[in-house]
Design a protein around this motif. Sequence first.
Motif, PDB file in Angstrom:
ATOM      1  N   ASP A   1       0.842  -1.196   0.000  1.00 38.51           N
ATOM      2  CA  ASP A   1       0.000   0.000   0.000  1.00 38.51           C
ATOM      3  C   ASP A   1       0.873   1.239   0.000  1.00 38.51           C
ATOM      4  OD1 ASP A   1      -2.480  -1.300   0.096  1.00 38.51           O
ATOM      5  OD2 ASP A   1      -2.505  -1.322   2.282  1.00 38.51           O
ATOM      6  N   ARG A   2       0.233   2.355  -0.298  1.00 34.37           N
ATOM      7  CA  ARG A   2       0.901   3.653  -0.216  1.00 34.37           C
ATOM      8  C   ARG A   2       0.225   4.433   0.915  1.00 34.37           C
ATOM      9  NH1 ARG A   2       4.212   6.134  -3.792  1.00 34.37           N
ATOM     10  NH2 ARG A   2       3.654   4.765  -5.488  1.00 34.37           N
ATOM     11  N   THR A   3       1.033   5.081   1.745  1.00 33.31           N
ATOM     12  CA  THR A   3       0.492   5.886   2.837  1.00 33.31           C
ATOM     13  C   THR A   3       0.038   7.240   2.290  1.00 33.31           C
ATOM     14  OG1 THR A   3       2.647   6.835   3.380  1.00 33.31           O
ATOM     15  CG2 THR A   3       2.020   4.785   4.524  1.00 33.31           C
ATOM     16  N   ASP A   4      -0.652   8.011   3.111  1.00 38.84           N
ATOM     17  CA  ASP A   4      -1.129   9.332   2.694  1.00 38.84           C
ATOM     18  C   ASP A   4       0.003  10.263   2.294  1.00 38.84           C
ATOM     19  OD1 ASP A   4      -3.749   8.559   3.141  1.00 38.84           O
ATOM     20  OD2 ASP A   4      -3.826   9.414   5.159  1.00 38.84           O
ATOM     21  N   ASP A   5       1.176  10.071   2.892  1.00 37.53           N
ATOM     22  CA  ASP A   5       2.311  10.933   2.544  1.00 37.53           C
ATOM     23  C   ASP A   5       3.194  10.347   1.436  1.00 37.53           C
ATOM     24  OD1 ASP A   5       3.513   8.930   4.023  1.00 37.53           O
ATOM     25  OD2 ASP A   5       4.594  10.267   5.369  1.00 37.53           O
ATOM     26  N   GLY A   6       2.709   9.291   0.766  1.00 34.26           N
ATOM     27  CA  GLY A   6       3.404   8.761  -0.405  1.00 34.26           C
ATOM     28  C   GLY A   6       4.410   7.660  -0.149  1.00 34.26           C
ATOM     29  N   GLN A   7       4.601   7.276   1.106  1.00 31.71           N
ATOM     30  CA  GLN A   7       5.540   6.190   1.373  1.00 31.71           C
ATOM     31  C   GLN A   7       4.876   4.856   1.056  1.00 31.71           C
ATOM     32  OE1 GLN A   7       7.046   6.793   5.382  1.00 31.71           O
ATOM     33  NE2 GLN A   7       8.753   7.910   4.491  1.00 31.71           N
ATOM     34  N   ILE A   8       5.683   3.815   0.929  1.00 27.73           N
ATOM     35  CA  ILE A   8       5.142   2.485   0.641  1.00 27.73           C
ATOM     36  C   ILE A   8       5.267   1.617   1.881  1.00 27.73           C
ATOM     37  CG2 ILE A   8       5.416   2.534  -1.855  1.00 27.73           C
ATOM     38  CD1 ILE A   8       8.081   1.134  -1.538  1.00 27.73           C
ATOM     39  N   VAL A   9       4.316   0.710   2.010  1.00 31.66           N
ATOM     40  CA  VAL A   9       4.280  -0.114   3.208  1.00 31.66           C
ATOM     41  C   VAL A   9       3.701  -1.487   2.870  1.00 31.66           C
ATOM     42  CG1 VAL A   9       2.002   0.739   3.935  1.00 31.66           C
ATOM     43  CG2 VAL A   9       3.578  -0.166   5.634  1.00 31.66           C
ATOM     44  N   PHE A  10       4.246  -2.496   3.507  1.00 31.85           N
ATOM     45  CA  PHE A  10       3.696  -3.849   3.431  1.00 31.85           C
ATOM     46  C   PHE A  10       2.720  -3.958   4.596  1.00 31.85           C
ATOM     47  CE2 PHE A  10       3.879  -8.418   4.481  1.00 31.85           C
ATOM     48  CZ  PHE A  10       3.486  -8.923   3.262  1.00 31.85           C
ATOM     49  N   PRO A  11       1.411  -3.986   4.334  1.00 23.68           N
ATOM     50  CA  PRO A  11       0.425  -3.828   5.403  1.00 23.68           C
ATOM     51  C   PRO A  11       0.017  -5.102   6.145  1.00 23.68           C
ATOM     52  CG  PRO A  11      -0.692  -3.901   3.306  1.00 23.68           C
ATOM     53  CD  PRO A  11       0.789  -3.998   3.023  1.00 23.68           C
ATOM     54  N   TYR A  12       0.717  -6.189   5.915  1.00 26.23           N
ATOM     55  CA  TYR A  12       0.309  -7.452   6.519  1.00 26.23           C
ATOM     56  C   TYR A  12       1.335  -7.909   7.553  1.00 26.23           C
ATOM     57  CZ  TYR A  12      -2.277  -7.238   2.160  1.00 26.23           C
ATOM     58  OH  TYR A  12      -3.058  -6.813   1.123  1.00 26.23           O
ATOM     59  N   GLU A  13       0.883  -8.693   8.495  1.00 23.50           N
ATOM     60  CA  GLU A  13       1.804  -9.250   9.492  1.00 23.50           C
ATOM     61  C   GLU A  13       2.539 -10.457   8.940  1.00 23.50           C
ATOM     62  OE1 GLU A  13       0.763  -9.558  13.439  1.00 23.50           O
ATOM     63  OE2 GLU A  13      -0.360  -7.690  13.457  1.00 23.50           O
ATOM     64  N   ALA A  14       1.906 -11.166   8.020  1.00 23.32           N
ATOM     65  CA  ALA A  14       2.513 -12.360   7.426  1.00 23.32           C
ATOM     66  C   ALA A  14       1.793 -12.689   6.126  1.00 23.32           C
ATOM     67  CB  ALA A  14       2.408 -13.547   8.378  1.00 23.32           C
ATOM     68  N   VAL A  15       2.473 -13.436   5.308  1.00 23.80           N
ATOM     69  CA  VAL A  15       1.873 -13.947   4.080  1.00 23.80           C
ATOM     70  C   VAL A  15       2.169 -15.427   4.018  1.00 23.80           C
ATOM     71  CG1 VAL A  15       1.971 -13.946   1.565  1.00 23.80           C
ATOM     72  CG2 VAL A  15       2.105 -11.790   2.810  1.00 23.80           C
ATOM     73  N   ARG A  16       1.147 -16.179   3.753  1.00 26.13           N
ATOM     74  CA  ARG A  16       1.328 -17.617   3.603  1.00 26.13           C
ATOM     75  C   ARG A  16       0.843 -17.994   2.214  1.00 26.13           C
ATOM     76  NH1 ARG A  16       0.152 -22.491   7.490  1.00 26.13           N
ATOM     77  NH2 ARG A  16       0.037 -24.127   5.946  1.00 26.13           N
ATOM     78  N   VAL A  17       1.722 -18.622   1.470  1.00 25.21           N
ATOM     79  CA  VAL A  17       1.399 -19.057   0.120  1.00 25.21           C
ATOM     80  C   VAL A  17       1.524 -20.560   0.081  1.00 25.21           C
ATOM     81  CG1 VAL A  17       2.028 -18.918  -2.303  1.00 25.21           C
ATOM     82  CG2 VAL A  17       2.306 -16.912  -0.824  1.00 25.21           C
ATOM     83  N   GLU A  18       0.483 -21.196  -0.377  1.00 28.68           N
ATOM     84  CA  GLU A  18       0.507 -22.664  -0.409  1.00 28.68           C
ATOM     85  C   GLU A  18      -0.144 -23.124  -1.712  1.00 28.68           C
ATOM     86  OE1 GLU A  18      -1.557 -26.139   2.168  1.00 28.68           O
ATOM     87  OE2 GLU A  18      -0.626 -24.498   3.290  1.00 28.68           O
ATOM     88  N   PHE A  19       0.554 -23.981  -2.418  1.00 26.61           N
ATOM     89  CA  PHE A  19      -0.029 -24.598  -3.603  1.00 26.61           C
ATOM     90  C   PHE A  19       0.607 -25.956  -3.793  1.00 26.61           C
ATOM     91  CE2 PHE A  19       3.199 -21.559  -5.047  1.00 26.61           C
ATOM     92  CZ  PHE A  19       4.074 -22.372  -5.742  1.00 26.61           C
ATOM     93  N   VAL A  20      -0.095 -26.804  -4.506  1.00 27.04           N
ATOM     94  CA  VAL A  20       0.360 -28.164  -4.741  1.00 27.04           C
ATOM     95  C   VAL A  20       0.603 -28.333  -6.236  1.00 27.04           C
ATOM     96  CG1 VAL A  20      -0.274 -30.596  -4.610  1.00 27.04           C
ATOM     97  CG2 VAL A  20      -0.969 -29.023  -2.786  1.00 27.04           C
ATOM     98  N   LEU A  21       1.745 -28.893  -6.569  1.00 25.05           N
ATOM     99  CA  LEU A  21       2.050 -29.228  -7.955  1.00 25.05           C
ATOM    100  C   LEU A  21       1.826 -30.721  -8.119  1.00 25.05           C
ATOM    101  CD1 LEU A  21       5.358 -27.225  -8.431  1.00 25.05           C
ATOM    102  CD2 LEU A  21       3.052 -26.553  -9.095  1.00 25.05           C
ATOM    103  N   GLU A  22       0.979 -31.062  -9.077  1.00 26.15           N
ATOM    104  CA  GLU A  22       0.672 -32.469  -9.309  1.00 26.15           C
ATOM    105  C   GLU A  22       1.031 -32.863 -10.733  1.00 26.15           C
ATOM    106  OE1 GLU A  22      -3.527 -32.539  -8.431  1.00 26.15           O
ATOM    107  OE2 GLU A  22      -3.133 -33.023  -6.331  1.00 26.15           O
ATOM    108  N   VAL A  23       1.226 -34.116 -10.922  1.00 26.58           N
ATOM    109  CA  VAL A  23       1.481 -34.646 -12.257  1.00 26.58           C
ATOM    110  C   VAL A  23       0.227 -34.454 -13.095  1.00 26.58           C
ATOM    111  CG1 VAL A  23       2.054 -36.720 -13.561  1.00 26.58           C
ATOM    112  CG2 VAL A  23       3.114 -36.328 -11.346  1.00 26.58           C
ATOM    113  N   ALA A  24       0.405 -33.967 -14.313  1.00 24.21           N
ATOM    114  CA  ALA A  24      -0.751 -33.717 -15.186  1.00 24.21           C
ATOM    115  C   ALA A  24      -1.363 -35.017 -15.670  1.00 24.21           C
ATOM    116  CB  ALA A  24      -0.330 -32.869 -16.373  1.00 24.21           C
TER     117      ALA A  24
END
Length: 79
Positions: A56-79
């Motif tokens: 996100d961008r703050t009101d004064d134009g700075q950038i910020v990661f607004p989350y405490e954590a990110v969890r990414v999960e996916f499964v790769l399977e044989v087609a």
Amino acid sequence: PPVLFWSVLPAERLELVKVLCGPGPVSMRGAARRVGRDVKAVHGEVTALLNAGVIDRTDDGQIVFPYEAVRVEFVLEVA
């Protein structure tokens, strides 16, 4: 799907997200310094991350990661 994940978060953007985790809002120049890249290159990455809703961008134009954590999960399977 994994392909979409990596198109939104290729290595350069993932590195930028990592340095934004925790420190609070930072300037574009500060973010560029943290990843050791020029501001122009980081600006493009920041724009893509803003458009994807990852940061996100703050009101004064700075950038910020607004989350405490990110969890990414996916499964790769044989087609």
